[in-house]
Design an enzyme around this catalytic site. Structure first.
Site, short mmCIF file in Angstrom:
data_model
loop_
_atom_site.label_atom_id
_atom_site.label_comp_id
_atom_site.label_asym_id
_atom_site.label_seq_id
_atom_site.Cartn_x
_atom_site.Cartn_y
_atom_site.Cartn_z
N CYS A 125 0.82 -1.20 0.00
CA CYS A 125 0.00 0.00 0.00
C CYS A 125 0.85 1.26 0.00
O CYS A 125 2.02 1.24 0.39
CB CYS A 125 -0.93 0.01 1.22
SG CYS A 125 -2.21 -1.26 1.14
N ASN B 185 -1.44 4.37 5.13
CA ASN B 185 -1.96 3.39 4.17
C ASN B 185 -3.44 3.14 4.50
O ASN B 185 -3.94 3.57 5.53
CB ASN B 185 -1.13 2.11 4.26
CG ASN B 185 -1.29 1.42 5.60
OD1 ASN B 185 -1.27 2.06 6.65
ND2 ASN B 185 -1.44 0.10 5.59
N CYS C 240 -5.14 0.71 5.72
CA CYS C 240 -5.49 0.06 6.98
C CYS C 240 -5.02 0.84 8.20
O CYS C 240 -5.36 0.49 9.33
CB CYS C 240 -4.93 -1.36 7.02
SG CYS C 240 -5.76 -2.49 5.91
N GLU D 42 -1.99 1.27 9.64
CA GLU D 42 -0.95 0.83 10.57
C GLU D 42 0.42 1.45 10.30
O GLU D 42 1.33 1.31 11.11
CB GLU D 42 -0.82 -0.70 10.58
CG GLU D 42 -0.13 -1.31 9.37
CD GLU D 42 -1.11 -1.74 8.30
OE1 GLU D 42 -0.81 -2.69 7.57
OE2 GLU D 42 -2.17 -1.11 8.20
N CYS E 290 3.98 1.22 2.44
CA CYS E 290 4.24 0.37 3.60
C CYS E 290 5.00 -0.86 3.13
O CYS E 290 5.01 -1.20 1.95
CB CYS E 290 2.95 -0.01 4.32
SG CYS E 290 1.73 -0.85 3.32
N CYS F 159 -8.49 -8.03 5.80
CA CYS F 159 -8.36 -7.42 7.11
C CYS F 159 -9.73 -7.20 7.71
O CYS F 159 -10.74 -7.25 7.04
CB CYS F 159 -7.57 -6.11 7.06
SG CYS F 159 -8.48 -4.76 6.35
N CYS G 152 -7.86 -3.77 2.96
CA CYS G 152 -6.66 -4.23 2.25
C CYS G 152 -6.99 -4.82 0.89
O CYS G 152 -8.08 -5.33 0.67
CB CYS G 152 -5.93 -5.29 3.06
SG CYS G 152 -4.99 -4.60 4.41
#
Length: 739
Positions: free
Chosen positions: A119, A406, A408, A410, A419, A731, A736
């Protein structure tokens, strides 16, 4: 002269004889339908040992020292490292990201520099294309263009990546006034196989083409780049800066685009024909034409990104992941999904979040939106820019280029940055005899090598060389802590007061053993990165650790997903398959229950009984029983002691807990870098993906299963090439990409 490391057949045979992969109940089936590539010379898809060999060799050979006549000592050292990685991944004690499982070691990886990263993030503002693989012919490389971030997003989505994008006011305000409305004509040759379908969605026959001096004609090549360049040209013609000749008619010829169903080499799959692109271009042009003489808003820019995502989903990539990040006081952006017509048409294509800092206090309308539909999410850019792990304290500008995340959430990212993930299952790795510090060191080195890929976009190359960001994640966290400690990490709460608002709050109490466990592993990752960076002569990674949401990869090993609690102690997990999927006969032969999918034609729903790790432990908690307060506290624990990037978590809450959302968002504003929330549904929908059941039902359903799917599938010999996946989720929050 460069040389390549390869793993010997003898070594692989030894591992296969001594290591048993830790497949979860859904593991092998998930692997086979998602990551096993087709082997044309063998007329079948890969087996797990072949996938791991491809993946490890693709990674180890990114070590830049192999490019310049490597010594025998270096080759031996890297071969030994590759063997350790192979054994680790084959056993499923750890895995690289799903993207690496699918792409690493392929010709597509060698051709496409961006292919190993899941991502990306891009700021929606005029930017230069620079020395990139895609540069419109009418632009100089250093010339800023409105189209550039949309081109970046379109390109990365078509490569299978997800893209976070910022339409915050600071970015959108840099986009100039829309100067022209463009008359767009899309033409397709009457002899094209796609002619009839193209005309239905708005194209015209080539015989109707009327070209004059005020028009620009462009015939799209049958490539990903052609799609991107067509959209770039359309966007840039609306602005005088990139349309100095003031041309106001654009003719795009789509005759060369391969028809529906044709094979796509490289990423894999089959073509959609030109129809999704035709619809997208007409819709994007309408958004821009509607603002002729005015300025684009954050909603307009997000709409363009969503329309691109919709076209990509309808094309070869069956899932397009986007996160739209807007300003926290932009009510039009926050409420944009309330327009049901546009939500159904294209606004479903992104999860939406707002950027905040620790001084932000306006959580009431945000909490109301979350209770209604789970949006917006929260991204604290102030924490991301100035903190690694929270326990390490304020570090001014430690990650100062960060502008978003990104999809998600994280990994905090700068403009153009990706990422770069690797996932460890600590409980499984320990059970297989691994020293966790070695496992996390191997993970760090794997991810570090990915940063030496030949990236396609200049903005990406520059920020990656500067930051060398990696994201070493652990998954099955609940399984590991419950098994090792005998209890969950949050052992209770104590009364306290908010230092600023003086509100009464409940402060979590953490098991000190857990703090020590994750702290030691964090330091192992940092040490491995420092040592390897020194060896390679590159920058140390700006940040190192994360918790990714996981999903598909966690299913391989049968672990809980990231930091998430299992959805239930016992579950029916439903997976949807095309009726022609070669796995279906094997699943039926093994006794798995199947039924026609009630939502999609030609699709079968297969039911898998699942028992969570630790389900019989008296301290076990599931997403349906754990409190919203404990989930917030668990995320805060990992952000404080483990992750110097961020922690992806979709916190689930019961209806009765909805009134706590606002106060908990405020309480953790100095700790949580990003979070999202969703109401807990508990399998109330027909054919729900996850349906909690009791132990008795689980045992009864398990007894119905009489065979090993892998063995039966091999006996049936019914493999099929290029089967389309349906209903894959990677996810908890659905953000994702598939791979």
């Amino acid at each position: 002269m460069s040389e390549e490391i390869s793993l010997s057949a003898e070594f692989i045979d030894r591992v296969k004889a001594s290591v048993k992969p830790h497949w979860g109940k859904l593991g092998w089936v998930t692997y086979k339908r998602t990551y096993a590539r087709w082997l044309p010379e063998k007329g079948r898809s890969e087996n797990w040992d072949e996938t791991v060999k491809r993946v490890v060799e693709g990674n180890i050979n990114l070590d830049p020292r192999l490019q310049d006549s490597p010594s025998l000592e270096l080759k031996q050292s890297l071969t030994e490292e590759a063997e350790r990685l192979y054994k680790l991944i084959y056993g499923l004690g750890a895995t690289p990201s799903g993207r690496n499982l699918w792409i690493s070691g392929t010709d597509y990886q060698r051709r496409t520099g961006d292919s190993l990263n899941n991502c990306w993030f891009v700021a929606i503002r005029p930017q230069k294309y620079g020395d990139s693989k895609i540069v419109p012919s009418y632009l100089g490389k250093q010339e800023k263009a409105v189209s550039m971030p949309f081109s970046f997003l379109f390109d990365e989505l078509m490569k299978g990546g997800g893209v976070g994008f910022s339409v915050a006011r600071s970015n959108i305000s840099q986009i100039p006034r829309v100067d022209f409305a463009i008359d767009l004509q899309l033409v397709v040759d009457e002899t094209s196989e796609s002619y009839d379908a193209s005309v239905k969605v708005g194209a015209v026959g080539k015989n109707e083409l009327v070209q004059d001096a005020d028009s620009i004609y462009y015939r799209l090549p049958d490539t990903r780049e052609g799609w991107v360049l067509a959209n770039a040209l359309l966007i840039d013609l609306h602005f005088a800066q990139t349309n100095p000749d003031r041309k106001q008619k654009l003719i795009l010829d789509l005759s060369d685009i391969r028809p529906y169903g044709a094979e796509i080499h490289g990423f894999g799959g089959t073509a959609s024909g030109p129809m999704p692109l035709i619809s997208m271009l007409l819709d994007v042009n309408e958004v821009l034409n509607n603002k002729a003489g005015g300025r684009l808003t954050a909603v307009d820019a997000a709409d363009i990104c969503n329309l691109i995502g919709k076209a990509v989903v309808a094309g070869n990539v069956r899932r397009s992941a986007e996160l739209a990040l807007g300003s926290n006081d932009d009510q039009d952006f926050i409420s944009m999904k309330q327009d049901q017509e546009k939500l159904m048409h294209h606004r479903w294509a992104s999860n939406n979040s707002v950027a905040v800092d620790s001084a932000f206090s306006g959580y009431q309308p945000i909490a109301a939106g979350i209770r209604e539909n789970g949006e917006p999410g929260i991204v604290n850019l102030d924490l991301s820019k100035n903190y690694g792990r929270i326990v390490d304290g304020y570090q001014a500008g430690i990650d100062g280029d960060v502008e978003g995340t990104n999809p998600c959430g994280e990994i905090s990212l700068a403009n153009g940055e990706p990422c770069n993930l690797f996932e460890v299952f600590p409980l499984i790795a320990e059970e297989q005899g691994w020293d966790l510090q070695e496992v996390f060191a191997l993970a760090a080195r794997y991810a570090k090598r990915v940063t030496f890929s030949p990236y396609d976009w200049e903005i990406s190359r520059e920020i990656i060389q500067k930051n060398r960001r990696i994201g070493i994640s652990m998954s099955g966290i609940q399984d590991w802590l419950l098994t090792r400690l005998g209890n969950r990490v949050v052992t209770g709460f104590k009364d306290d007061f908010d230092p600023e608002t003086h509100e009464a709050i409940k402060v979590p109490v953490y098991d000190k053993r857990a703090i020590k466990m994750v702290d030691q592993l964090y330091k192992a990752v940092v040490k491995a990165d420092q040592d390897y960076s020194k060896t390679l002569g590159c920058n140390e990674s700006i940040k190192h650790t994360t918790v990714k949401p996981s999903g598909t990869v966690a299913k391989l090993a049968g672990a809980s997903e990231g930091m998430h609690f299992h959805y239930g102690a016992y579950l029916i997990q439903r997976i949807r398959f095309q009726d022609s999927d070669p796995l279906l006969p094997a699943l039926k032969a093994c006794g798995y229950r199947t039924e026609a999918d009630i939502y999609t034609e030609n699709t079968t729903c297969v039911e898998f009984p699942i028992k969570a790790v630790g389900a019989d432990n008296p301290n076990f908690a599931s997403a349906g029983t754990v409190s919203i307060a404990e989930q917030f506290a668990t995320q805060a624990f990992l952000q404080t002691y483990w992750s110097d990037n961020a922690v992806s978590c979709t916190i689930t809450f019961q209806d009765s807990e909805g009134d706590q959302v606002e106060s908990l968002l405020r309480q953790y504003r100095f700790i949580t870098k990003s979070t999202s929330l969703l109401p807990y549904f508990g399998g109330s929908l027909q054919q729900a993906p996850k349906e909690p059941i009791d132990k008795e039902t689980y045992e009864k359903r398990s007894q119905e299963i009489t065979g090993n799917v892998e063995e039966v599938f091999s006996q049936l010999n019914s493999d099929v090439k290029d089967l389309e996946l349906v209903d894959q989720t990677d996810c908890e929050g659905g953000a994702c990409p598939i791979k």
